[in-house]
Design a protein around this motif. Structure first.
Motif, mmCIF file in Angstrom:
data_model
loop_
_atom_site.group_PDB
_atom_site.id
_atom_site.type_symbol
_atom_site.label_atom_id
_atom_site.label_comp_id
_atom_site.label_asym_id
_atom_site.label_seq_id
_atom_site.Cartn_x
_atom_site.Cartn_y
_atom_site.Cartn_z
ATOM 1 N N LEU A 301 1.946 2.065 4.408
ATOM 2 C CA LEU A 301 0.587 1.803 3.946
ATOM 3 C C LEU A 301 -0.386 1.889 5.116
ATOM 4 C CD1 LEU A 301 1.340 -1.308 1.687
ATOM 5 C CD2 LEU A 301 1.261 1.108 1.010
ATOM 6 N N PRO A 303 -3.580 0.785 7.436
ATOM 7 C CA PRO A 303 -4.088 -0.540 7.847
ATOM 8 C C PRO A 303 -5.468 -0.839 7.280
ATOM 9 C CG PRO A 303 -4.212 1.014 9.666
ATOM 10 C CD PRO A 303 -3.435 1.714 8.594
ATOM 11 N N TYR A 307 -4.330 -3.709 -1.397
ATOM 12 C CA TYR A 307 -3.429 -3.058 -2.342
ATOM 13 C C TYR A 307 -3.027 -4.043 -3.437
ATOM 14 C CZ TYR A 307 -2.808 0.664 1.134
ATOM 15 O OH TYR A 307 -3.011 1.694 2.007
ATOM 16 N N LEU A 330 5.971 -7.581 3.753
ATOM 17 C CA LEU A 330 5.081 -6.685 4.492
ATOM 18 C C LEU A 330 5.384 -6.854 5.979
ATOM 19 C CD1 LEU A 330 2.724 -4.653 4.268
ATOM 20 C CD2 LEU A 330 1.172 -6.581 4.591
ATOM 21 N N ASN A 331 5.855 -5.764 6.591
ATOM 22 C CA ASN A 331 6.243 -5.789 8.013
ATOM 23 C C ASN A 331 7.285 -6.877 8.272
ATOM 24 O OD1 ASN A 331 4.319 -3.735 8.565
ATOM 25 N ND2 ASN A 331 2.706 -5.295 8.698
ATOM 26 N N ASN A 365 -3.624 -7.725 1.663
ATOM 27 C CA ASN A 365 -4.326 -6.901 2.650
ATOM 28 C C ASN A 365 -3.344 -6.448 3.714
ATOM 29 O OD1 ASN A 365 -6.844 -7.261 1.434
ATOM 30 N ND2 ASN A 365 -7.241 -9.138 2.565
ATOM 31 N N THR A 366 -3.513 -5.221 4.205
ATOM 32 C CA THR A 366 -2.715 -4.760 5.338
ATOM 33 C C THR A 366 -3.464 -5.064 6.630
ATOM 34 O OG1 THR A 366 -3.683 -2.564 5.089
ATOM 35 C CG2 THR A 366 -1.559 -2.948 4.046
ATOM 36 N N ASN A 371 0.508 0.172 12.632
ATOM 37 C CA ASN A 371 -0.007 1.304 11.873
ATOM 38 C C ASN A 371 1.073 2.383 11.815
ATOM 39 O OD1 ASN A 371 -1.507 3.219 10.596
ATOM 40 N ND2 ASN A 371 -2.844 3.674 12.346
ATOM 41 N N SER A 373 1.649 -0.018 8.082
ATOM 42 C CA SER A 373 2.405 -1.189 7.653
ATOM 43 C C SER A 373 3.556 -0.742 6.752
ATOM 44 C CB SER A 373 1.505 -2.161 6.901
ATOM 45 O OG SER A 373 0.604 -2.794 7.777
ATOM 46 N N LEU A 375 6.023 -1.781 3.600
ATOM 47 C CA LEU A 375 6.233 -2.649 2.441
ATOM 48 C C LEU A 375 7.656 -2.435 1.928
ATOM 49 C CD1 LEU A 375 4.931 -4.617 0.320
ATOM 50 C CD2 LEU A 375 4.461 -2.575 -1.053
ATOM 51 N N GLU A 399 -4.275 1.325 -4.260
ATOM 52 C CA GLU A 399 -5.296 0.824 -3.337
ATOM 53 C C GLU A 399 -6.525 0.491 -4.162
ATOM 54 O OE1 GLU A 399 -8.258 2.496 0.140
ATOM 55 O OE2 GLU A 399 -6.326 3.500 -0.152
#
Length: 545
Positions: A301, A303, A307, A330-331, A365-366, A371, A373, A375, A399
């Motif tokens: 995704l 940055p 989403y 996420l990450n 939010n990312t 950069n 991210s 998921l 998005e």
């Protein structure tokens, strides 16, 4: 089972009414004890058949389970009938008088009020008694006279007036019919720039004017008057104009050359121009450049974006009644509010493998870094169960806050809560904090953890999921959204009942609704009459109009 201890009753019964009622209550208690032993025996049958009772090494055949179920059902129906008779007997005993106490002492008589009596007047002089006369002889009875003629029948009285007709009862209130909310209209892209209009063609020359018609015939001269010196008479009327033929229409001029068509304008960008749908075998749909699939488990995704992600996964277990869970990371870090539990696995008709599914969704939010991210959807099989298999997974992600645009979904939020919280009947579920809040149309404060404030005169889409532990066996848990304490019935969700009450279950729901002109408060409410222990809850909200 213990035996009743009834005293020896001789032919000359010496029991008091209190003793008799006590013995009746004791007999009911002993019968209840016997019924309890019967119910416990039926429960042990079920434990033995399911392999949870010591002594069984081979599983029971399905036909035997059906016979066992029928036997237990018949026995419980008999127990219920006996319970109804005992309840009626107990009610009648409790309503009867145990004994009548002695009559209380009569209270003292009140003093008689004073009433003055007037003085008695003097008695009058008694007159002398007259001499009693001699009794005369009884005369002979006369002959009976003839019966008189029967009189004529009297005139029948007039019929009384008819009573007034009773008033008509009020008509019942007509039930309201709630119309479901209209589905969302997709956003329209910005129209492209219009092409340059071609130059206007040259106007053709005007046709030749037709020739003028000839003059009309001059009228006759009027008669000369008899007096040459007299003033002239009035002028006669002018003759009618002559009508000549219309000239021919001139030829049409040549059409001008059409100008060149302008270049087509660029297509406007939709707020969901970046979206994708990933399934177990790979990518099914992928639009835009901010969402891509790397390998079979990583979704990359862009940055500094917002989403909205939804997922569902189907899994199977070796035995029925098992629960799996899933969450988004996420990450490598859990996204709060994305974790959900499945319903217990069951055997579908015509199959031989117990299956169930788990689903959830979340707004997030990312960050600016890393950069891109990454998921991931992570599944957890039932604890201590080997052989669980996730057979199908579907992830949908969009998005919802595109750069350099001002979409209606610039107002969005993801609000979550977790921890064991007991929530009574008709009470909102508290949240912990907001993971995502973009725009000013949605606000949340930890000072009022059960309230989400919304802007007036707007349209919102809200979805939620929850995990609960009812602590009561076979109890379905009902949850819905309310707006200003008015239920949004289209959002109702029911978590399935659990046989032990100690395990966890969950549910999810959503609604599209309008806010009013004043203050608007959105809440997630427990509608069960019982107090429910909630483990986690998550609400995703987007303003769509």
């Amino acid at each position: 089972m213990s035996q009743p201890n009834v005293p020896n009753i001789t032919p000359q019964i010496s029991l008091t009414r209190e003793n008799a009622i006590t013995l009746l209550l004791a007999s009911i208690a002993l019968e209840e004890l016997g019924l309890g032993h019967i119910v416990n025996t039926e429960a042990e049958k079920i434990q033995y058949a399911l392999g949870t009772f010591q002594g069984l090494t081979q599983p029971v055949a399905l036909s035997d389970l059906f016979l066992l179920n029928t036997s237990i059902q018949n026995m419980l129906q008999t127990v219920i009938q006996k319970e109804m008779l005992l309840c009626d007997t107990l009610t009648r005993i409790l309503d009867s008088e145990v004994s009548t106490g002695p009559t209380g002492l009569t209270g003292p008589t009140g003093t008689t009020g004073a009433a003055a009596t007037g003085a008695q007047g003097p008695n009058g002089i008694t007159g002398s008694t007259g001499i009693t006369g001699t009794t005369g002889s009884t005369g002979t009875i006369g002959a009976t006279g003839p019966v008189g003629v029967t009189g004529a029948t009297g005139i029948t009285g007039a019929t009384g007036e008819t009573g007034l007709t009773g008033a008509t009862g009020a008509t019942g209130v007509t039930g309201s019919s709630v119309t479901g909310a209209t589905g969302l209209t997709g956003a329209i892209g910005n129209p492209g720039v219009a092409g340059v209009t071609g130059a206007t063609g040259t106007t053709g020359s005007t046709g030749v004017t037709g020739s003028t018609g000839s003059d009309g015939i001059t009228g006759d001269t009027g008669i000369t008057g008899p007096c040459p010196d007299c003033p002239p008479g009035p002028t006669g009327p002018t003759g009618a104009d002559g009508i000549g033929p219309t000239g021919a229409t001139g030829a049409t001029g040549l059409q001008g050359i059409t100008g060149f068509t302008g270049a087509t304008g660029a297509t406007g960008e939709l707020i969901t121009v970046n979206n994708a749908n990933f399934i177990t075998v790979g990518t099914q749909t992928e639009n835009g450049t901010s969402i891509t699939l790397q390998g079979l488990s990583n979704i990359l995704l862009t940055p500094n974006k917002t989403y909205f992600c939804e997922y569902n996964a189907e899994f199977s277990t070796p035995t029925v009644g098992r629960v799996a869970s899933a969450e988004l990371r996420l990450n490598g870090v859990l996204i709060p509010g994305s974790q959900t539990l499945s319903f217990p696995t069951a055997m579908p008709l015509g199959q031989n493998t117990p299956t169930a599914s788990v689903s959830g969704g979340v707004l997030f939010n990312t960050p600016a870094s890393p950069n891109p991210s990454v998921l991931q959807l992570v599944g957890f099989p039932p604890l201590g169960v080997s052989g669980a298999n996730f057979s199908g997974v579907n992830v949908r992600i969009s998005e919802v806050n595109a750069v350099n645009t001002a979409p209606v979904t610039a107002n969005n939020a993801a609000i979550y809560g977790y921890g064991y919280v007991n929530v009574p009947y008709n009470t909102p579920i508290p949240f912990l904090e907001a993971e995502v809040i973009n725009g000013t149309g949605i606000s949340f404060s930890q000072a009022t953890p059960t309230v989400i404030s919304l802007a007036p005169n707007a349209i919102y889409f809200a979805s939620y999921n929850f995990i609960e532990c009812p602590l009561i066996a076979n109890l379905p848990v009902r949850v819905l959204l309310t707006l200003n304490d008015v239920p949004l019935y289209q959002s109702l969700s029911v978590a399935p009942p659990l046989t032990d009450g100690e395990s966890r279950s969950g549910g999810a729901g959503s609604a599209v609704f309008h806010t009013g002109p004043d203050t608007n408060e959105l809440k997630l409410v427990n509608t069960n009459l019982e107090e429910i222990k909630f483990v986690a809850a998550n609400v995703n909200i987007m303003q769509i109009g």
